[in-house]
Design an enzyme around this catalytic site. Structure first.
Site, short mmCIF file in Angstrom:
data_model
loop_
_atom_site.label_atom_id
_atom_site.label_comp_id
_atom_site.label_asym_id
_atom_site.label_seq_id
_atom_site.Cartn_x
_atom_site.Cartn_y
_atom_site.Cartn_z
N SER A 156 -4.12 4.35 5.17
CA SER A 156 -2.82 4.78 4.68
C SER A 156 -3.06 5.65 3.45
O SER A 156 -3.97 5.38 2.66
CB SER A 156 -1.99 3.57 4.30
OG SER A 156 -0.98 3.96 3.40
N GLU B 40 4.48 2.80 2.92
CA GLU B 40 3.49 2.56 3.96
C GLU B 40 4.16 2.30 5.30
O GLU B 40 3.68 2.76 6.35
CB GLU B 40 2.62 1.37 3.55
CG GLU B 40 1.31 1.29 4.27
CD GLU B 40 0.34 0.33 3.57
OE1 GLU B 40 -0.40 0.78 2.68
OE2 GLU B 40 0.34 -0.87 3.89
N GLU C 175 -11.17 1.37 -9.83
CA GLU C 175 -10.11 2.19 -9.26
C GLU C 175 -9.36 2.96 -10.35
O GLU C 175 -9.09 4.16 -10.22
CB GLU C 175 -9.12 1.31 -8.48
CG GLU C 175 -8.00 2.09 -7.81
CD GLU C 175 -6.98 1.19 -7.12
OE1 GLU C 175 -6.59 0.16 -7.72
OE2 GLU C 175 -6.57 1.52 -6.01
N CYS D 182 -4.47 -1.03 -0.13
CA CYS D 182 -4.18 -1.62 -1.45
C CYS D 182 -5.40 -2.18 -2.14
O CYS D 182 -5.36 -2.46 -3.32
CB CYS D 182 -3.19 -2.77 -1.35
SG CYS D 182 -2.03 -2.65 -0.05
N LYS E 174 -10.38 -3.16 -9.33
CA LYS E 174 -9.28 -2.38 -9.91
C LYS E 174 -9.71 -1.66 -11.17
O LYS E 174 -9.13 -0.64 -11.54
CB LYS E 174 -8.10 -3.31 -10.24
CG LYS E 174 -7.45 -3.93 -9.01
CD LYS E 174 -6.39 -3.03 -8.42
CE LYS E 174 -5.81 -3.65 -7.15
NZ LYS E 174 -5.13 -2.67 -6.31
N GLU F 124 5.21 5.51 6.65
CA GLU F 124 4.02 6.23 7.10
C GLU F 124 3.58 5.72 8.47
O GLU F 124 3.26 6.51 9.37
CB GLU F 124 2.88 6.04 6.09
CG GLU F 124 1.64 6.86 6.41
CD GLU F 124 0.49 6.59 5.44
OE1 GLU F 124 0.65 5.77 4.51
OE2 GLU F 124 -0.58 7.19 5.63
N CYS G 33 -6.03 -11.31 -2.36
CA CYS G 33 -6.16 -11.20 -3.82
C CYS G 33 -6.19 -12.55 -4.52
O CYS G 33 -6.73 -12.67 -5.61
CB CYS G 33 -5.01 -10.38 -4.39
SG CYS G 33 -4.85 -8.80 -3.58
N GLU H 40 -9.33 10.67 -8.66
CA GLU H 40 -8.21 10.94 -7.74
C GLU H 40 -6.89 10.43 -8.31
O GLU H 40 -5.82 10.82 -7.83
CB GLU H 40 -8.41 10.21 -6.40
CG GLU H 40 -9.59 10.64 -5.55
CD GLU H 40 -10.81 9.73 -5.75
OE1 GLU H 40 -10.99 9.22 -6.87
OE2 GLU H 40 -11.58 9.56 -4.80
#
Ligand SMILES: Cc1cc2nc3c(=O)[nH]c(=O)nc-3n(C[C@H](O)[C@H](O)[C@H](O)COP(=O)(O)O)c2cc1C
Ligand code: SF4
Ligand code: SF4
Ligand code: SF4
Ligand code: SF4
Ligand code: FES
Lengths: 157, 388, 597
Positions: free
Chosen positions: C331, C284, C373, C311, C370, C287, C527, C378
């Site tokens: 990102s 990242e 996710e 994230c 999560k 990037e 988190c 993807e």
């Protein structure tokens, strides 16, 4: 733009782009379309920057803001005590007979929805019903039939 | 206790007598404080049910420092058995607007809203025309106040003042925590004087005739007259303006059908008075107050059905947010059904009465708090009818 | 502004508090416990459950102590006869509309309603059971959240959470009277509405009405299947919160015990998401520098700045629904969980000679989003679903209990290698501002060759619980190859909780704010306050967890992601360089717009 979208936009520009306008906007839609469709609620949410669930939550609080499809004419018979005492049951039976639906249902031709309501404020002249915004006090079965037939006639024209 | 002989009066609907523009001009020549003193002096108490002294309410609102304040006219009239506000708005709406304008002047508000229940939509068009005319009359006199019309959509609880504000703000009509009270934080959280339709008409009348002649009627605790909505088993149902403080027996003599077994005073949320108590029941704030609903039942009526109807009404019309009321109403309703069917012992009625007592002290707003009124008064006085 | 002081008495004991204090807080100051249900520190006051009732002298009705401000001379009784009997009635009423099958309930043992009903000794049902059979249908349409209306007490904590803290508004109160309940737009399944799966509503639900979809049984099955190699990864924030469900106070660091417990549970490889957190910083960070170069040197107008971190899966779904036009600003890095899964089934499998087909990748997360996710189409770049099962911190605690492990007495153990090594920079990913701090530690050093100019590497301005944090970092005396950044003041922002995220995006959208890099975490506090963390949650608890995170960081020998030797090795052996070809295939992705309504 669908007609609903146009309607929402017009109402929002009439009443203003704030949460305080939500009730008049919802009422305006119901006035025109008889109920709040999924589409309508989504447009309203977008226009007033609310979540769709919030719009639905608010609408579903109010008895007159229907969120299921309704007929062109909504009949609400008062079921509270005074009208109970003066014979609302008979009026409801009469209506069920003419319309061939039960309370809560809409006729096949989507012309009528039959509902009950809490005290309509005509206890001295019961039984009473609303058809859309019009009020019909001191009902008898024959008077009720007449009134509804009048609406039926208008619908076919 | 001071009691009165029943007396019909005619201040509210007397159109000929009242030129509202004159009243308005005369009143606006006074200072705000003078007006408020007059209203306090008159002893006028709210006609919407709760009976809060109107003058004091205005004084509190006036004392709040805020550039924006509101006047609200509560025309949600949802209490079963009440229909007088509709009649007032239909026949003498200008007196209501005038009362609102006077209130606005007294407390320092520039906007007034009428919250009209959706069931009265048929009044809207005509009312709006009259409002427009009134507003232009105010504008002609350079008086900075405007009346607006808003509607409800079928929710009894929106008659409760804070639920009404929520509704006007586009929310579910869920009563708020108090304090803060409306006089401090009402509509849009601004200081707000909210009054019943009838209260506002009496304001106009007091300003016209002076507090003294208003005070001449009624008792120490219940000044003046009030509009009653009479329905049920009576040969003469309708709307009557009567002096406050009358004993119920006289009312029954006047309106009953000769076989009156009970009168429900104050609508579904009021009290049921059985025959044996007519003589010592005063209709007024010292006795049983009422927003105007008087329902008369004769001996052919089942009081179980009456109570069942009321409980069904509350079960549906509770906003549902607070536990004692949302669940309590359902339990009372299911409870009397179970007792009737024999699924629960008659002694279960005692548990239910205890529950009603809890609802009275634990509910968030007046709806849940008043369910015990009809419940206890009917169960206590007509226990046999509930059980068998 | 100084506040007036108010004197009152609670249970005849005088107390002085600031004006505006509620009776509840005044009573707590004197250590009088008043039960609550609809009240939650993180939320506005509702005052609707009515269990916090108290008696105020001179008042006919009882007052909801959570919603009633004190006043001068007030005399409050918190335990009078009236109070007790009304409260008991209220709890009885709640139970009468409640499907109380505690023995089968995920919340059994830590349910606020259950506690209250045992406190008040509610035995036989006084009232008539109002639960209808049709109400017992649980919405399990979401892979993250289970919603069971028959367990709901209508406290509206979830509704307030979803709108006030998360600005999502997926949940609403609908209908009135006896039909009132908590639902979604037109009662659609949760999977079909704007829900971000963040789980914040679960953290604040006092009952079992909202819980995570649990995958404990599936994980046991995998562990017990000898043909499977079960890899487990643990997220940074789990180690500072897991203890709360297993007997420790909030803020206890239990990293070593957690590793030991995982070993006892029978996982085959015990690895660390922190490893891929370090990796994320390299990817990242590179990037970001690439985007800055494109913007500053190449004057490329198409480059999307500010760059948003990616994230937090709750945040990803939020932006997909609410601000799809800003998706290019995200990102392209996958979250550390997903980078981990992709590498586990490729790199790790190769290294350890395991057929990825037989590998099951389990991740232990502070997060319910999560779970969603992991199932995204993807995210299957390893050729398999990169991560197979996601368990929350709470579910792990439950497994540990099921296995009969005496957690408090466990000896510390170390993570396995490879992909078990990490730095302090990775640990702080768990707290709001942590990703930013980790990125700065690395990027600043890459650019200037020096440590970030903060004592002991602690970049204090990006830490803390303020909803939106902003900072600027001046780049001076940079290395020649980064000359284009000389004198550039990098402007950054950090937001946690989606309501704050919304604020930041809107300020960017309307031009009032201008940033280069923005860290966004979907949950309040980051988190550590995730939707899968132990319940209860409060500002105080989250602060303790954050303190523990920073303590963990300070205690580690390596505190900059680029110094992680296993990460360096990974680049050398497998990936090549940050943003290289393989990275691109395995570690980066793009998301698609979703409908807002
Ligand atoms: C459940 C409930 C319903 C109410 N409905 C009405 C109503 O329909 N009209 C009304 O004027 N007041 C109603 N009230 C009383 C209002 O809250 C408020 O006290 C009143 O509008 C004040 O006006 P007043 O002082 O002029 O009576 C209701 C109160 C409760 C608790
Ligand atoms: S008492 Fe009834 S109407 Fe009033 S707030 Fe509570 S649930 Fe709503
Ligand atoms: S929500 Fe609580 S009270 Fe209800 S079944 Fe679950 S543990 Fe029991
Ligand atoms: S998971 Fe998050 S977004 Fe979904 S309903 Fe709960 S609080 Fe709202
Ligand atoms: S789902 Fe949970 S938090 Fe939401 S209202 Fe029901 S019990 Fe309260
Ligand atoms: S905690 Fe106070 S009313 Fe619910």
């Amino acid at each position: 733009m669908s007609s609903t979208e146009t309607l929402v936009k017009d109402l929002v520009s009439k009443y203003g782009k704030s949460r305080n306008s939500l009730m008049p906007v919802l009422q305006g839609i119901v006035q025109e379309e008889r109920y709040l469709s999924e589409e309508a609620m989504i447009f309203i949410a977008k226009e007033l920057d609310l979540s769709a669930a919030d719009v639905y939550g608010t609408a579903s609080f109010y008895t007159f803001l229907d969120t299921v499809p309704r007929g062109k004419n909504i009949i609400r018979v008062c079921k509270t005590i005074s009208c109970h005492m003066t014979g609302k049951d008979l009026i409801i039976e009469t209506l069920e007979d003419i319309l061939k639906v039960k309370v809560g249902q809409t006729t096949h031709d989507k012309n009528f929805t039959l509902l009950t309501a809490n005290c309509l404020g005509w206890c001295h002249k019961g039984p009473v019903m609303l058809i859309n915004d019009e009020v019909y006090p001191e009902l008898t079965p024959s008077r009720t039939t007449e009134i509804v037939e009048e609406y039926m006639k208008n619908a076919t024209h | 206790m001071e009691t009165k002989v029943i007396k019909k009066v005619d201040t509210i609907f007397d159109v000929v007598e009242c030129n509202y523009i004159q009243v308005l001009e005369k009143t606006l020549a006074k200072t705000a404080d003078e007006i408020i003193l007059d209203i306090i002096d008159s002893g006028l108490k709210g006609r919407g049910g709760a009976g809060f002294p109107t003058g004091l309410k205005w004084k509190f609102t006036k004392n709040e420092e805020n550039a924006v304040k509101y006047v609200i006219c509560n025309a949600d009239e949802g209490e079963p058995g009440t229909f007088k506000d509709r009649e007032i708005l239909d026949r003498v709406p200008e007196k209501v607007f005038t009362g609102m304008a006077i209130c606005g002047y007294a407390i320092g508000a520039k906007e007034g809203y009428i919250y009209l229940r959706g069931e009265y939509n048929f009044l809207k068009q005509d009312l709006q025309m009259k409002i427009d005319l009134f507003n232009s009359q105010l504008a002609d006199r350079d008086f900075d106040f405007k009346v607006f019309l808003r509607s409800g959509s079928g929710a009894y609880i929106c008659g409760e003042e804070s639920a009404l504000f929520d509704s006007m703000e586009g929310l579910r009509g869920e009563p708020r925590n108090k304090p803060p009270y409306p006089t401090v934080a009402g509509y849009n959280l601004k200081p707000t004087a909210i009054n019943n339709v009838e209260t506002l008409v009496y304001v106009t009348m007091i300003c016209r005739m002076g507090p003294e002649s208003f005070k001449a009627l009624g008792t120490k605790d219940s000044r003046g007259s009030k509009v009653f909505s009479v329905s049920g088993d009576t040969p003469t149902p309708g709307i009557y303006e009567l002096e406050l403080g009358m004993p119920l027996n006289q009312f029954v003599d006047e309106f009953g059908d000769g076989d009156t077994k009970a009168v429900q005073v104050g609508g579904a949320s009021g009290h049921c008075v059985p025959r044996k108590k007519y003589n010592d029941t005063i209709i007024g704030f010292e006795g049983i107050p009422t927003g105007g609903s008087m329902m008369i039942f004769n001996s052919t009526r089942s009081m179980y059905n009456v109570l069942h109807d009321y409980l069904e009404f509350f079960t549906e019309e509770s906003c549902g947010q607070c536990t004692p009321c949302r669940v309590g109403c359902q339990q009372l309703l299911k409870g009397i059904e179970a007792v009737k069917k024999g699924d629960k012992k008659p002694s279960y009625l005692e548990d239910l009465k205890k529950l009603a007592a809890t609802m009275k002290i634990a509910s968030k707003c007046g709806l849940g708090q008043s369910v015990s009124n009809p419940f206890n008064s009917i169960v206590d006085n007509f226990r046999e009818e509930i059980i068998y | 502004m100084s506040k007036y002081l108010v004197n009152l008495k609670v249970n005849n004991i005088p107390v002085t508090v600031e004006e505006g204090t509620t009776i509840l807080d005044a009573a707590r100051k004197l250590n009088f416990h008043i039960p609550t249900l609809c009240y939650h520190e993180d939320l506005t006051v509702a005052g609707n459950c009515r269990v916090c009732l108290v008696e105020v002298a001179g008042s006919r009705s009882l007052a909801a102590s959570c919603a009633t401000p004190v006043s001068e001379g007030m005399e409050v009784l918190t335990n009078s006869k009236n109070v007790r009997s009304a409260r008991k009635n209220v709890v009885e009423l709640l139970l009468s509309e409640h499907n109380a099958d505690c023995t089968k309930c995920f919340k059994n043992g830590h349910c606020e309603l259950q506690t209250l009903s045992s406190e008040y000794q509610i035995g036989q049902h006084l009232f008539i059971d109002l639960v209808k059979t049709k109400d017992k249908i649980v919405d399990i349409s979401s892979p993250s959240i289970a919603k069971d209306d028959s367990k709901c007490i209508r406290c509206q904590r979830c509704v307030r959470t979803c709108s006030e803290l998360q600005a999502v508004g997926a949940l609403a109160v609908i209908n009135k009277g006896d039909h009132q309940r908590i639902s979604t737009f037109l009662n659609k399944p949760l999977s079909e509405v704007v829900c971000t799966n963040c789980g914040q509503c679960i953290n604040r639900c006092p009952t079992g009405a909202l819980t995570e979809r649990s995958y404990i049984e599936e994980v046991w099955d995998a562990i017990n299947d000898p043909s499977k190699h079960v890899v487990v990864e643990t997220a940074p924030a789990v180690r500072v919160a897991l203890g709360e469900d297993l007997g420790f106070e909030a803020g206890e660091r239990v990293t070593g015990k957690m590793v030991a417990a995982l070993r006892h549970l029978g996982f085959d490889s015990i690895l660390d998401t922190d490893f891929t957190a370090d990796l994320t910083i390299l990817e990242e960070g590179t990037e970001l520098l690439t985007r800055l170069k494109k913007a500053l040197v190449d004057k490329d107008e198409k480059v999307s700045l500010p760059m948003f971190t990616s994230c937090s899966p709750g945040w990803i779904k939020f932006i997909e629904h609410m601000f799809p036009e800003y998706l290019p600003n995200l990102s392209t890095c996958k979250s550390p969980q997903q980078m981990f899964g992709a590498l586990a089934k490729t790199y790790y499998a190769q290294k350890k000679n395991i057929n990825p087909k037989n590998m099951v990748c389990v991740s232990i997360m502070p997060c319910t989003a999560k779970k969603f996710e992991a199932g995204r189409p993807e995210l299957r770049d390893s050729g398999y679903q990169d991560v197979d099962y996601v368990l929350t911190t709470r579910e792990l605690a439950m497994m540990i209990k099921q296995a009969g492990i005496d957690f408090m007495k466990l000896e510390d153990m170390e993570y396995d290698s490879i992909m078990g090594e990490s730095t302090g920079a990775a640990v702080i990913f768990g707290a709001s501002g942590g990703v930013m701090e980790a990125a700065l530690r690395t990027a600043y050093e890459i650019i200037s060759g020096r440590d970030v100019p903060f004592t002991n590497l602690n970049i204090v301005p990006v830490r803390g619980m303020e909803g939106v944090k902003e900072a600027k970092v001046m780049l001076k005396d940079v290395k020649p190859e980064w000359g284009f950044l000389e004198g550039v003041e990098v402007s950054i922002a950090i937001a946690h909780g989606l309501a704050n995220a919304k604020k930041v995006v809107e300020s960017i959208k309307n031009g009032t704010a201008n940033y280069h890099f923005v860290e966004i975490m979907g949950c309040p506090g980051g988190c550590i306050g995730g939707g899968g963390q132990p319940i209860p949650t409060s500002p105080e608890i989250r602060q303790k967890r954050a303190d523990a995170i920073y303590a963990e960081d300070e205690g580690l020998p390596l505190r900059k992601s680029h110094e992680n030797p296993e990460v360096q090795y990974l680049y050398k052996e497998f990936l090549g360089e940050p943003l290289g070809h393989r990275s691109h295939d395995l570690l980066h992705t793009h998301y698609k717009p979703r409908k807002r309504y």
